[in-house]
Design a protein around this motif. Structure first.
Motif, PDB file in Angstrom:
ATOM      1  N   ILE A 188     124.124 -16.470  62.942  1.00 19.54           N
ATOM      2  CA  ILE A 188     123.292 -15.289  62.735  1.00 19.54           C
ATOM      3  C   ILE A 188     123.927 -14.513  61.575  1.00 19.54           C
ATOM      4  O   ILE A 188     125.132 -14.202  61.628  1.00 19.54           O
ATOM      5  N   PRO A 189     123.138 -14.216  60.540  1.00 19.73           N
ATOM      6  CA  PRO A 189     123.701 -13.440  59.429  1.00 19.73           C
ATOM      7  C   PRO A 189     123.927 -11.992  59.847  1.00 19.73           C
ATOM      8  O   PRO A 189     123.258 -11.482  60.735  1.00 19.73           O
ATOM      9  N   LEU A 190     124.879 -11.348  59.200  1.00 21.78           N
ATOM     10  CA  LEU A 190     125.182  -9.954  59.487  1.00 21.78           C
ATOM     11  C   LEU A 190     124.660  -9.073  58.359  1.00 21.78           C
ATOM     12  O   LEU A 190     124.788  -9.428  57.192  1.00 21.78           O
ATOM     13  N   PRO A 191     124.106  -7.908  58.694  1.00 29.06           N
ATOM     14  CA  PRO A 191     123.642  -7.000  57.642  1.00 29.06           C
ATOM     15  C   PRO A 191     124.830  -6.452  56.835  1.00 29.06           C
ATOM     16  O   PRO A 191     125.947  -6.337  57.365  1.00 29.06           O
ATOM     17  N   VAL A 192     124.573  -6.105  55.591  1.00 26.88           N
ATOM     18  CA  VAL A 192     125.626  -5.618  54.696  1.00 26.88           C
ATOM     19  C   VAL A 192     126.387  -4.426  55.277  1.00 26.88           C
ATOM     20  O   VAL A 192     127.626  -4.409  55.233  1.00 26.88           O
ATOM     21  N   PRO A 193     125.725  -3.400  55.851  1.00 22.52           N
ATOM     22  CA  PRO A 193     126.509  -2.281  56.410  1.00 22.52           C
ATOM     23  C   PRO A 193     127.505  -2.718  57.487  1.00 22.52           C
ATOM     24  O   PRO A 193     128.615  -2.188  57.562  1.00 22.52           O
ATOM     25  N   LEU A 194     127.139  -3.687  58.306  1.00 24.51           N
ATOM     26  CA  LEU A 194     128.060  -4.165  59.337  1.00 24.51           C
ATOM     27  C   LEU A 194     129.194  -4.964  58.699  1.00 24.51           C
ATOM     28  O   LEU A 194     130.358  -4.833  59.098  1.00 24.51           O
ATOM     29  N   ARG A 195     128.885  -5.779  57.714  1.00 20.22           N
ATOM     30  CA  ARG A 195     129.953  -6.508  57.012  1.00 20.22           C
ATOM     31  C   ARG A 195     130.937  -5.518  56.393  1.00 20.22           C
ATOM     32  O   ARG A 195     132.150  -5.719  56.464  1.00 20.22           O
ATOM     33  N   ASN A 196     130.412  -4.439  55.814  1.00 15.86           N
ATOM     34  CA  ASN A 196     131.294  -3.417  55.231  1.00 15.86           C
ATOM     35  C   ASN A 196     132.155  -2.762  56.301  1.00 15.86           C
ATOM     36  O   ASN A 196     133.336  -2.478  56.079  1.00 15.86           O
ATOM     37  N   GLN A 197     131.572  -2.513  57.469  1.00 16.92           N
ATOM     38  CA  GLN A 197     132.333  -1.930  58.574  1.00 16.92           C
ATOM     39  C   GLN A 197     133.460  -2.875  58.996  1.00 16.92           C
ATOM     40  O   GLN A 197     134.589  -2.448  59.235  1.00 16.92           O
ATOM     41  N   LEU A 198     133.153  -4.173  59.072  1.00 13.93           N
ATOM     42  CA  LEU A 198     134.178  -5.153  59.442  1.00 13.93           C
ATOM     43  C   LEU A 198     135.272  -5.227  58.391  1.00 13.93           C
ATOM     44  O   LEU A 198     136.461  -5.328  58.718  1.00 13.93           O
ATOM     45  N   MET A 199     134.897  -5.152  57.127  1.00 19.79           N
ATOM     46  CA  MET A 199     135.890  -5.199  56.052  1.00 19.79           C
ATOM     47  C   MET A 199     136.843  -4.009  56.135  1.00 19.79           C
ATOM     48  O   MET A 199     137.993  -4.106  55.718  1.00 19.79           O
ATOM     49  N   GLY A 200     136.368  -2.899  56.685  1.00 26.74           N
ATOM     50  CA  GLY A 200     137.223  -1.736  56.876  1.00 26.74           C
ATOM     51  C   GLY A 200     138.371  -1.989  57.840  1.00 26.74           C
ATOM     52  O   GLY A 200     139.346  -1.243  57.863  1.00 26.74           O
ATOM     53  N   LEU A 201     138.263  -3.054  58.644  1.00 22.53           N
ATOM     54  CA  LEU A 201     139.339  -3.418  59.573  1.00 22.53           C
ATOM     55  C   LEU A 201     140.460  -4.182  58.879  1.00 22.53           C
ATOM     56  O   LEU A 201     141.578  -4.234  59.386  1.00 22.53           O
ATOM     57  N   PHE A 202     140.154  -4.797  57.755  1.00 20.56           N
ATOM     58  CA  PHE A 202     141.098  -5.705  57.109  1.00 20.56           C
ATOM     59  C   PHE A 202     142.328  -4.946  56.617  1.00 20.56           C
ATOM     60  O   PHE A 202     142.238  -4.080  55.772  1.00 20.56           O
ATOM     61  N   ASP A 203     143.456  -5.280  57.178  1.00 22.20           N
ATOM     62  CA  ASP A 203     144.734  -4.698  56.782  1.00 22.20           C
ATOM     63  C   ASP A 203     145.330  -5.549  55.657  1.00 22.20           C
ATOM     64  O   ASP A 203     145.084  -6.750  55.599  1.00 22.20           O
TER      65      ASP A 203
END
Length: 181
Positions: free
Chosen positions: A10-25
């Motif tokens: 299932i593809p993820l919408p861009v805003p959610l991908r951006n939210q996930l990228m915010g987790l990346f340390d």
């Protein structure tokens, strides 16, 4: 034509991908998934011969599930015990239609005589991979810090059949076909 490594997601919408990228340390011990490759894995098919592609796509075209809301929450690791190799975010309060979608996909694949692994379904988005030379427990702090993560809900309206090509810099995913719910 050679076999391709295929998966269904299932593809993820861009805003959610951006939210996930915010987790990346900025941890050197974890290789984070590129944003355009973040997806909710439904089924990994492995190497599939080219002549099997059209029958698989035709079978997947018949999958019908009503679109549904889904949210991602909490982080975890594979394997669940011992040194983490894969860092993921899971599905929050899983929607019953997600399981229905997975079951219909499996039924469609079985109708094409494609063998499927019947292990327990653990829907997730792979956030990153722990490097082989990482110190034991390298991911523990990340997992502790983000254990209460709650992603914005999104509407699942389609699923993708993708190819995954392994390259020295990491896998590259290519959309082969989109299927609307």
């Amino acid at each position: 034509m050679p076999a391709e490594r295929l998966f269904i997601a299932i593809p993820l919408p861009v805003p959610l991908r951006n939210q996930l990228m915010g987790l990346f340390d900025p941890l050197r011990s974890i290789v984070w998934t590129r944003p355009e490759q973040l997806h909710l894995t439904l089924r990994f098919l492995g190497a599939v011969d080219a002549e099997r592609f059209d029958p698989i796509a035709a079978a997947l075209e018949r999958v019908r599930v009503e679109p549904f809301l889904l949210s991602l929450s909490s982080v975890g690791a594979f394997p669940p015990r011992g040194a983490a190799r894969i860092i993921w975010v899971g599905v929050g309060h899983g929607h019953p239609r997600l399981n229905q979608l997975r079951q219909q996909i499996d039924d469609a694949l079985l109708a094409t005589r494609l063998p499927v692994d019947v292990r327990l379904f653990h829907p997730h988005v792979t956030l990153g991979r722990v490097k082989n030379d990482a110190a034991p427990g390298a991911a523990i702090e990340f997992l502790k810090r983000h254990r209460d993560f709650e992603g914005a809900p999104f509407r699942a309206e389609a699923f993708h059949l993708c190819a995954s090509e392994l390259r020295p810099g990491g896998a590259v995913h290519t959309l082969k076909r989109e299927f609307r719910l």
